[in-house]
Design a protein around this motif. Structure first.
Motif, PDB file in Angstrom:
ATOM      1  N   ARG A  37      35.168  13.704 -11.068  1.00  0.00           N
ATOM      2  CA  ARG A  37      35.590  12.671 -11.999  1.00  0.00           C
ATOM      3  C   ARG A  37      36.110  13.286 -13.305  1.00  0.00           C
ATOM      4  NH1 ARG A  37      34.201   7.351 -11.959  1.00  0.00           N
ATOM      5  NH2 ARG A  37      34.856   7.678  -9.837  1.00  0.00           N
ATOM      6  N   GLN A  38      35.304  14.228 -13.826  1.00  0.00           N
ATOM      7  CA  GLN A  38      35.646  14.819 -15.118  1.00  0.00           C
ATOM      8  C   GLN A  38      36.945  15.618 -15.037  1.00  0.00           C
ATOM      9  OE1 GLN A  38      34.131  13.962 -17.916  1.00  0.00           O
ATOM     10  NE2 GLN A  38      35.886  15.047 -18.812  1.00  0.00           N
ATOM     11  N   ARG A  39      37.089  16.385 -13.965  1.00  0.00           N
ATOM     12  CA  ARG A  39      38.294  17.187 -13.808  1.00  0.00           C
ATOM     13  C   ARG A  39      39.529  16.294 -13.684  1.00  0.00           C
ATOM     14  NH1 ARG A  39      36.485  20.771  -8.923  1.00  0.00           N
ATOM     15  NH2 ARG A  39      38.635  21.530  -8.870  1.00  0.00           N
ATOM     16  N   ALA A  40      39.358  15.178 -12.976  1.00  0.00           N
ATOM     17  CA  ALA A  40      40.484  14.260 -12.808  1.00  0.00           C
ATOM     18  C   ALA A  40      40.870  13.642 -14.146  1.00  0.00           C
ATOM     19  CB  ALA A  40      40.126  13.180 -11.793  1.00  0.00           C
ATOM     20  N   GLY A  70      41.786   7.484  -9.279  1.00  0.00           N
ATOM     21  CA  GLY A  70      41.514   7.614  -7.841  1.00  0.00           C
ATOM     22  C   GLY A  70      42.525   8.507  -7.166  1.00  0.00           C
ATOM     23  N   ASN A  71      43.786   8.349  -7.543  1.00  0.00           N
ATOM     24  CA  ASN A  71      44.834   9.173  -6.952  1.00  0.00           C
ATOM     25  C   ASN A  71      44.648  10.646  -7.286  1.00  0.00           C
ATOM     26  OD1 ASN A  71      47.147   7.981  -5.367  1.00  0.00           O
ATOM     27  ND2 ASN A  71      46.885   6.417  -6.956  1.00  0.00           N
ATOM     28  N   VAL A  72      44.232  10.911  -8.509  1.00  0.00           N
ATOM     29  CA  VAL A  72      44.039  12.308  -8.897  1.00  0.00           C
ATOM     30  C   VAL A  72      42.792  12.876  -8.210  1.00  0.00           C
ATOM     31  CG1 VAL A  72      43.676  13.879 -10.821  1.00  0.00           C
ATOM     32  CG2 VAL A  72      45.230  11.936 -11.080  1.00  0.00           C
ATOM     33  N   LYS A  81      42.480   3.792 -15.463  1.00  0.00           N
ATOM     34  CA  LYS A  81      42.073   2.693 -14.590  1.00  0.00           C
ATOM     35  C   LYS A  81      43.263   1.871 -14.087  1.00  0.00           C
ATOM     36  CE  LYS A  81      37.635   3.373 -14.638  1.00  0.00           C
ATOM     37  NZ  LYS A  81      37.034   3.930 -13.407  1.00  0.00           N
ATOM     38  N   HIS A  82      44.471   2.300 -14.446  1.00  0.00           N
ATOM     39  CA  HIS A  82      45.648   1.541 -14.021  1.00  0.00           C
ATOM     40  C   HIS A  82      46.076   1.933 -12.622  1.00  0.00           C
ATOM     41  CE1 HIS A  82      45.610   0.660 -18.238  1.00  0.00           C
ATOM     42  NE2 HIS A  82      46.665  -0.139 -18.155  1.00  0.00           N
ATOM     43  N   LEU A 107      52.042   0.965 -13.822  1.00  0.00           N
ATOM     44  CA  LEU A 107      52.551   2.081 -14.624  1.00  0.00           C
ATOM     45  C   LEU A 107      54.066   2.166 -14.476  1.00  0.00           C
ATOM     46  CD1 LEU A 107      49.908   4.770 -13.571  1.00  0.00           C
ATOM     47  CD2 LEU A 107      49.971   3.534 -15.738  1.00  0.00           C
ATOM     48  N   SER A 108      54.716   2.742 -15.509  1.00  0.00           N
ATOM     49  CA  SER A 108      56.155   2.964 -15.414  1.00  0.00           C
ATOM     50  C   SER A 108      56.423   4.152 -14.492  1.00  0.00           C
ATOM     51  CB  SER A 108      56.708   3.262 -16.803  1.00  0.00           C
ATOM     52  OG  SER A 108      56.286   4.550 -17.197  1.00  0.00           O
ATOM     53  N   GLY A 109      57.699   4.318 -14.118  1.00  0.00           N
ATOM     54  CA  GLY A 109      58.045   5.424 -13.227  1.00  0.00           C
ATOM     55  C   GLY A 109      57.615   6.760 -13.782  1.00  0.00           C
ATOM     56  N   GLY A 110      57.882   6.952 -15.073  1.00  0.00           N
ATOM     57  CA  GLY A 110      57.529   8.219 -15.693  1.00  0.00           C
ATOM     58  C   GLY A 110      56.032   8.446 -15.682  1.00  0.00           C
ATOM     59  N   GLN A 111      55.304   7.350 -15.933  1.00  0.00           N
ATOM     60  CA  GLN A 111      53.833   7.478 -15.930  1.00  0.00           C
ATOM     61  C   GLN A 111      53.331   7.789 -14.521  1.00  0.00           C
ATOM     62  OE1 GLN A 111      53.110   3.660 -17.721  1.00  0.00           O
ATOM     63  NE2 GLN A 111      52.471   4.579 -19.658  1.00  0.00           N
ATOM     64  N   GLN A 112      53.965   7.127 -13.520  1.00  0.00           N
ATOM     65  CA  GLN A 112      53.553   7.399 -12.143  1.00  0.00           C
ATOM     66  C   GLN A 112      53.787   8.870 -11.802  1.00  0.00           C
ATOM     67  OE1 GLN A 112      54.468   4.530  -8.980  1.00  0.00           O
ATOM     68  NE2 GLN A 112      55.349   3.222 -10.550  1.00  0.00           N
TER      69      GLN A 112
END
Lengths: 413, 258
Positions: B144-147, B129-131, B161-162, B167-172
């Protein structure tokens, strides 16, 4: 931004704070419910009055004597005694009055009705057989006054259902004897109660000649038999004004009038209009009171939107940084407000409408059952108004959000 | 405006302001005597006191300086989040110094990707969603696909879906990068991208930025850490709202950086 995205974003934002959205919604729901319920009740009252008046007979005109004045004091409409039985008969004239279908003169007085040990007061109306036709009088059992009764001055009476119930209870009064002002009358029929809501429902109908000779012998200055009013049925709704003109012409000729008329012609339409004006004023008043609660609900929406804009300052900053235009932010918040109030409007509409059937036909607030009337325009008004409230209460918070500077918004903690 | 040609190559543009070069690489950013003055009551504070700078298409630049040096203000101006008080700013051949708000939003949407120190993700939206959010305000075909593609590119294909809290800081931060690159921007502006991360996550983020740079995206990193700045092939140093140093240097290879 696509409209669907705007909608989805707004729903998502509202959904992420369900309690708050719900409480805000509640304010709008209560307001809309109140408006709808009061409007349907008001509309019902109006329709009820109109239909009851119309049930008394369609296309009805009332001719009454003009007002008398003695020493400058007006006796009010109908206080004179200028109308005679002959006037009434003269109105039945296919040549000069083709728009008149039927004429029913009446003499009314109040009297005590006694049957055995029971007694009651009722309006005793002297009538001709045309009364049944003109006034839509419905006979439950027995018969109405006949022409024979008129010719013979028969002492027969038709009781309204309420009088019958008071005097005879559940027994059938037909064939029984009642005393009206001390005179013996034989009951020949029962009349269905009229439900006009004004005037008496306690009525006793007797032949007009009997009323004149036995109860209320009032003569005009010229010696004619004075009647209190003449009910005239026009041939159709469109002919009402023609009929009114015909009546006026005939009566002016008969009364040799050169100046002011000594009679007054009124119609049900006038009556309905007057009553409608009154009830409309009432409905408007109630609507305003309910509208205030809707207004308060709108303030609640605005309040919540302002809080929400402040809370989501950072979100606004992020959205702006990734390319949201002012317009996008503006629409997003306005959409949220409108969704809030519109859904409140829909729920309020459903609730308000369900009050209708619940209240309809029930005596909740008094002896008389409440009637409700609903039409599409009420629904449309409710939705449009609630949408407009959303727009109005959402626009200022949304403008504040849209005008935020992206950097300040991003730094907001 | 577009005529100025920059010294060629991703590796070594000339020391100082790149002049015209042989290979015909266009300048992505050209700012000329840009100032930014904030008014605080009666006093005026010059956050930028006349900065002149050219950054070629495809460069990887680190902007260094202590806090209050004006590097964040420069970043905001470069990112079209703020407009300069005076001076000219030409971005990708377009004079953006005096553009109205709507046009600036459009440029932020199409040409610039932001990576923030604090990630700035919407907490209630999933990574996907954020992307997707970044695509909502512009060309949203195949959103959706591009994200999903963008998330896979930063190695988060299994985390779409997280929510950020899961998520960890790095993942965020990688979600943040995915959000920035999903629009295929010409420029990636990263403001202390590793400031909140442990060194391992930081290295991972820097590796992704290197990859993007290798693909031709102009990457500008604001930082006060020298080891981060060493990843870039050019370091611009700022102090008191002025550029006080601008040097190019050889870049350690991507593998060395990890």
């Amino acid at each position: 931004m696509r409209p669907l995205d705007v909608l989805r974003t707004a729903l998502w934002s509202l959904g992420s704070n369900k309690l708050r959205s719900g409480l805000t919604l509640l304010g709008i729901i209560i307001g809309v419910t109140a408006v709808i319920a009061l409007m349907t009740i008001g509309r019902g009252v109006q329709q009820g009055i109109t239909s009851r008046i119309e049930s008394q007979g369609a296309n009805l005109l009332f001719v009454q004597p003009g007002s008398t004045s003695s020493g400058g004091v007006s006796g009010g409409q109908g206080s004179g005694s200028s109308l005679t039985l002959e006037d009434a008969f003269a109105l039945v004239d296919p040549v000069f009055a083709p728009s008149i279908k039927a004429v029913s003169p009446q003499i009314a007085t109040n009297a005590q009705i006694v049957a055995g040990r029971e007694n009651t007061n009722a309006q005793v109306i002297g009538i001709t057989p045309e009364y049944g036709l003109v006034r839509n009088a419905v006979i439950e059992t027995g018969r109405l006054v006949s022409s024979g009764d008129i010719l013979a001055n028969s002492q027969v009476a038709v009781l309204s259902a309420s009088v019958s119930e008071e005097l005879f209870g559940l027994l059938s009064p037909v064939g029984q004897t009642v005393r009206i002002s001390g005179r013996q009358f034989t009951v020949v029929g029962i009349l269905e109660d009229n439900n006009v809501g004004f005037g008496q429902s306690n009525q006793v109908l007797i032949p007009i000649t009997t009323a004149y000779y036995r109860l209320a012998s009032q003569r005009t200055a010229q010696g004619g038999i004075s009647v209190q009013s003449i009910n005239v049925e026009a041939t159709s709704q469109e002919d009402m004004s023609t009929a009114e003109l015909e009546i006026a012409t005939i009566l002016r000729l008969r009364h040799r009038i050169t100046g002011d008329d000594d009679f007054v012609i009124s119609s049900q339409q006038g009556l309905i209009e007057t009553l409608n004006e009154t009830t409309t004023a009432l409905v408007l008043f109630l609507g305003t009171v309910a509208g205030i609660s809707l207004f308060v609900g709108g303030i609640g929406v605005m309040n919540i939107m302002l809080v929400s804009v402040t809370e989501r300052t950072r979100e606004i900053g992020i959205r702006k940084a990734i390319g949201a235009k002012r317009r996008d932010i503006l629409f997003q918040f306005i959409t949220e407000a409108v969704i809030l109030t519109m859904s409140g409007g829909v729920i309020g509409l459903i609730l308000g409408l369900s009050f209708g059937p619940i209240l309809n036909g029930r005596a909740v607030l008094g002896p008389r059952p409440i009637e409700t009337g609903f039409s599409l325009d009420i629904a449309i008004i409710a939705l449009v108004v609630s949408g407009a409230i959303g727009l109005l209460s959402g626009i200022y918070p949304a403008l504040r959000a849209a005008r935020m500077h992206p950097i300040d918004a991003l730094r907001y903690e | 405006m577009v005529a100025t040609l920059a010294a060629a190559g991703e590796e070594t543009p000339g020391v100082g302001r790149p002049e015209s070069g042989p290979c015909g690489v266009l300048n992505m950013i050209e700012i000329d005597n840009v100032t930014k003055v904030y008014k605080m009551g009666d006093t005026e504070l010059a956050a930028l006191g006349g900065v002149t700078l050219t950054i070629a298409d495809g460069e990887m630049v680190a902007v260094m300086g202590a806090s209050g040096s004006g590097k964040s203000t420069l970043m905001n101006v470069l990112g079209c989040l703020d407009v300069p008080t005076s001076g000219r700013y030409i971005l990708d051949g377009e004079d953006v110094g005096k553009l109205p708000d709507n046009r600036l939003a459009n440029i932020r949407n199409t040409k610039i990707g932001f990576v923030f120190q604090t990630y700035n993700l919407l907490p209630r939206l999933t990574a996907l969603g954020n992307v997707e959010l970044a695509l909502m305000y512009g060309d949203s075909r195949n959103r959706r696909q591009r994200a999903v593609d963008a998330l896979e590119r930063v190695g988060l294909g299994d985390r779409v879906k997280h929510r950020p809290t899961e998520l960890s800081g790095g993942q965020q931060q990688r979600v943040g990068i995915a959000r920035a690159l999903v629009k295929n921007p010409g420029i990636l502006l990263a403001d202390e991208p590793t400031g909140n991360l442990d060194s391992r996550s930081g290295d991972e983020v820097m590796r992704i930025l290197h990859e993007l740079h290798a693909e031709g995206i102009t990457v500008i990193i604001v930082t006060h850490e020298t080891d981060i700045a060493e990843h870039a092939n050019r370091t611009i140093t700022m102090r008191d709202g002025l550029v006080v140093g601008d040097e190019s240097h050889a870049v350690p290879s991507t593998s060395n950086g990890l």
